[in-house]
Design a protein around this motif. Structure first.
Motif, PDB file in Angstrom:
ATOM      1  N   THR A  48      -3.072 -46.282  26.735  1.00 52.67           N
ATOM      2  CA  THR A  48      -2.225 -47.204  27.198  1.00 52.67           C
ATOM      3  C   THR A  48      -0.535 -45.916  26.868  1.00 52.67           C
ATOM      4  O   THR A  48      -0.876 -44.918  25.552  1.00 52.67           O
ATOM      5  CB  THR A  48      -1.054 -48.108  26.446  1.00 52.67           C
ATOM      6  OG1 THR A  48      -0.862 -48.005  25.020  1.00 52.67           O
ATOM      7  CG2 THR A  48      -1.920 -49.619  27.683  1.00 52.67           C
ATOM      8  N   ALA A  49       0.233 -45.452  27.842  1.00 52.99           N
ATOM      9  CA  ALA A  49       1.281 -44.516  27.044  1.00 52.99           C
ATOM     10  C   ALA A  49       2.616 -45.495  27.799  1.00 52.99           C
ATOM     11  O   ALA A  49       2.323 -46.249  28.731  1.00 52.99           O
ATOM     12  CB  ALA A  49       1.044 -43.534  28.498  1.00 52.99           C
ATOM     13  N   ARG A  50       3.347 -45.554  27.748  1.00 57.24           N
ATOM     14  CA  ARG A  50       5.196 -45.265  27.398  1.00 57.24           C
ATOM     15  C   ARG A  50       5.275 -45.326  29.055  1.00 57.24           C
ATOM     16  O   ARG A  50       5.478 -43.580  29.196  1.00 57.24           O
ATOM     17  CB  ARG A  50       6.187 -45.227  25.884  1.00 57.24           C
ATOM     18  CG  ARG A  50       6.026 -45.724  24.764  1.00 57.24           C
ATOM     19  CD  ARG A  50       6.939 -45.272  24.098  1.00 57.24           C
ATOM     20  NE  ARG A  50       7.656 -45.835  24.206  1.00 57.24           N
ATOM     21  CZ  ARG A  50       9.030 -44.778  23.401  1.00 57.24           C
ATOM     22  NH1 ARG A  50       8.450 -44.496  22.444  1.00 57.24           N
ATOM     23  NH2 ARG A  50      10.308 -45.732  23.258  1.00 57.24           N
ATOM     24  N   ASP A  51       5.894 -45.798  29.492  1.00 53.74           N
ATOM     25  CA  ASP A  51       6.342 -45.427  30.669  1.00 53.74           C
ATOM     26  C   ASP A  51       7.886 -46.775  31.293  1.00 53.74           C
ATOM     27  O   ASP A  51       7.430 -47.724  31.553  1.00 53.74           O
ATOM     28  CB  ASP A  51       5.077 -45.967  31.719  1.00 53.74           C
ATOM     29  CG  ASP A  51       6.428 -45.042  33.370  1.00 53.74           C
ATOM     30  OD1 ASP A  51       7.423 -44.865  33.132  1.00 53.74           O
ATOM     31  OD2 ASP A  51       5.015 -44.657  33.855  1.00 53.74           O
ATOM     32  N   LEU A  61      -3.641 -46.183  31.259  1.00 54.94           N
ATOM     33  CA  LEU A  61      -3.690 -44.273  31.711  1.00 54.94           C
ATOM     34  C   LEU A  61      -5.443 -45.127  31.508  1.00 54.94           C
ATOM     35  O   LEU A  61      -6.682 -43.900  32.499  1.00 54.94           O
ATOM     36  CB  LEU A  61      -3.823 -43.969  30.785  1.00 54.94           C
ATOM     37  CG  LEU A  61      -2.005 -43.513  29.996  1.00 54.94           C
ATOM     38  CD1 LEU A  61      -2.266 -42.114  28.742  1.00 54.94           C
ATOM     39  CD2 LEU A  61      -2.347 -43.006  31.647  1.00 54.94           C
ATOM     40  N   GLY A 227       2.217 -47.858  19.652  1.00 60.00           N
ATOM     41  CA  GLY A 227       2.581 -47.031  20.045  1.00 60.00           C
ATOM     42  C   GLY A 227       3.854 -46.662  19.731  1.00 60.00           C
ATOM     43  O   GLY A 227       4.384 -46.062  19.115  1.00 60.00           O
ATOM     44  N   SER A 290       1.659 -43.218  23.462  1.00 51.93           N
ATOM     45  CA  SER A 290       0.469 -43.351  23.662  1.00 51.93           C
ATOM     46  C   SER A 290      -0.427 -43.889  23.105  1.00 51.93           C
ATOM     47  O   SER A 290       0.284 -44.279  21.139  1.00 51.93           O
ATOM     48  CB  SER A 290      -0.126 -42.420  24.417  1.00 51.93           C
ATOM     49  OG  SER A 290      -0.312 -41.196  23.502  1.00 51.93           O
ATOM     50  N   LEU A 315      -6.365 -39.823  26.509  1.00 46.91           N
ATOM     51  CA  LEU A 315      -5.079 -39.396  26.476  1.00 46.91           C
ATOM     52  C   LEU A 315      -4.599 -37.380  26.294  1.00 46.91           C
ATOM     53  O   LEU A 315      -3.625 -37.166  25.965  1.00 46.91           O
ATOM     54  CB  LEU A 315      -4.460 -40.134  25.582  1.00 46.91           C
ATOM     55  CG  LEU A 315      -4.315 -41.616  25.221  1.00 46.91           C
ATOM     56  CD1 LEU A 315      -3.738 -42.165  24.164  1.00 46.91           C
ATOM     57  CD2 LEU A 315      -3.674 -41.934  26.840  1.00 46.91           C
TER      58      LEU A 315
END
Length: 349
Positions: A48-51, A61, A227, A290, A315
């Motif tokens: 995952t990634a921060r968004d 992701l 994260g 992430s 990533l």
């Protein structure tokens, strides 16, 4: 007040449950021997990634298997428990705070560290309510046994966390006795912190091997939490999350021990916050927020790190320094005849 008992079906054997309700895991790692696939490890993984532009502030992701199925994070929950304790006033040197989030090998530095936490708060090992065990690390266990040692609470791999839990009770004037009860103020705080960091309401509650309350969460929720831990070191350095994340980065030998892959990962990947858990669990958070979360379905520990390293590639992490923990050789007659490696679960781009 103790948490309500789980429904009777929660303890039913798998064959008595609806098979359609089982997690839909996928092949994540294979062991080959002279070109033939000998063993397959199934599981689930998410990156995952921060968004902030998407709902929940988290973008997926990579997803393989069933990362939204509830599972028990086991000891990967310890850094979150440590955040709760820091928010409640626990103030320890970085090496001891890292030990608070540890599943340590039971070396002298780990045992002495747990005792230091207790002594700093006027406590002895009698205050600990974790289970007894021999040191977790094979070398540490052999050394302990050769010296005539037996299973104790201090040598058990969660003793740093338990010492910190008792210390947090002293700091806040809470009863030390019974600190593992889900209704105790400490555990109520931990539960609230877990909900905040993961963004999830635990789907079930159980008890970990050391006696601590344990929550059923998703890989996505745990990735979100890790994260946040890693990113806070950069974006919110005075926060409890940053204190825990920074201590783990600075003292990876306290989080696990010498020769442990989690220790090696944090040494080789600066800025990463990593923690494993029994039953094939691995979490890694990165400075940009992430994260990777892995669960091996059969609980096999050997597949955990190869899968994690493969997911980190998604990533855009330079995983070349991690080559030594990304695969392992399969021996035949003392010579390599195969490998244990991750499958190609990362979609081609």
């Amino acid at each position: 007040m103790l948490s309500p008992a789980l429904p009777a079906h929660a303890h039913a054997p798998a064959q008595e449950q609806d098979l359609a309700a089982l997690p839909q895991h996928t092949p994540l790692a294979v062991q080959t021997r002279d070109g033939l696939v000998e063993s397959i490890h199934y599981g689930s993984v998410i990156a995952t990634a921060r968004d902030e532009t998407v709902d929940g502030g988290l973008r997926t992701l990579l997803s393989a298997g069933d990362p939204l199925a509830p599972f028990y994070p086991r000891s990967s929950l310890k850094p979150l428990q440590a955040v709760a304790m820091v928010s409640a006033g626990l103030d320890l040197p970085a090496d001891l705070l890292a030990l608070t989030a540890a599943s340590h090998s039971g070396a002298a530095i780990h045992r002495d560290g747990a005792l230091r936490i207790l002594e700093m708060h006027g406590l002895t090992a009698d205050a600990l309510e974790n289970s007894t065990d021999l040191p977790y690390g094979p070398d540490e266990r052999e050394e302990w046994l050769r010296a005539g040692g037996t299973a104790t609470k201090i040598t058990q791999n969660c003793s740093g966390k338990h010492a910190a839990m008792a210390a947090t009770c002293v700091i806040n004037g809470w009863p030390v006795r019974g600190y593992l009860d889900p209704g105790h103020p400490l555990q109520q705080l931990v539960a609230a912190t877990v909900r905040d960091l993961t963004g999830e309401q635990p789907q079930r509650t159980s008890t970990d091997g050391c006696g601590t309350p344990l929550y059923a969460l998703t890989l996505r929720g745990m990735a979100r939490a890790f994260g946040r831990l890693a990113a806070a070191v950069v974006t919110d350095p005075g926060s409890p999350e940053a204190a825990v994340g920074r201590s783990m980065m600075q003292h990876p030998d306290k989080v696990a021990g010498e020769g442990r892959d989690v220790t090696e990962l944090m040494r080789l990947l600066p800025g990463a916050v990593a923690k494993d858990g029994f039953e094939g669990v691995q979490l890694v958070g990165l400075p940009d927020g992430s994260a990777v979360a892995v669960k091996i379905s059969d609980g096999g520990d050997r597949a955990r790190m190869p899968v994690t390293v493969r997911a980190l590639e998604a990533l855009d992490v330079d995983t070349a320094p991690l080559a030594g923990i990304a695969t392992s050789a399969v021996l035949g007659g003392g010579r390599p005849v195969g490998t244990l490696t991750a499958t190609h679960f990362v979609p081609a781009t």
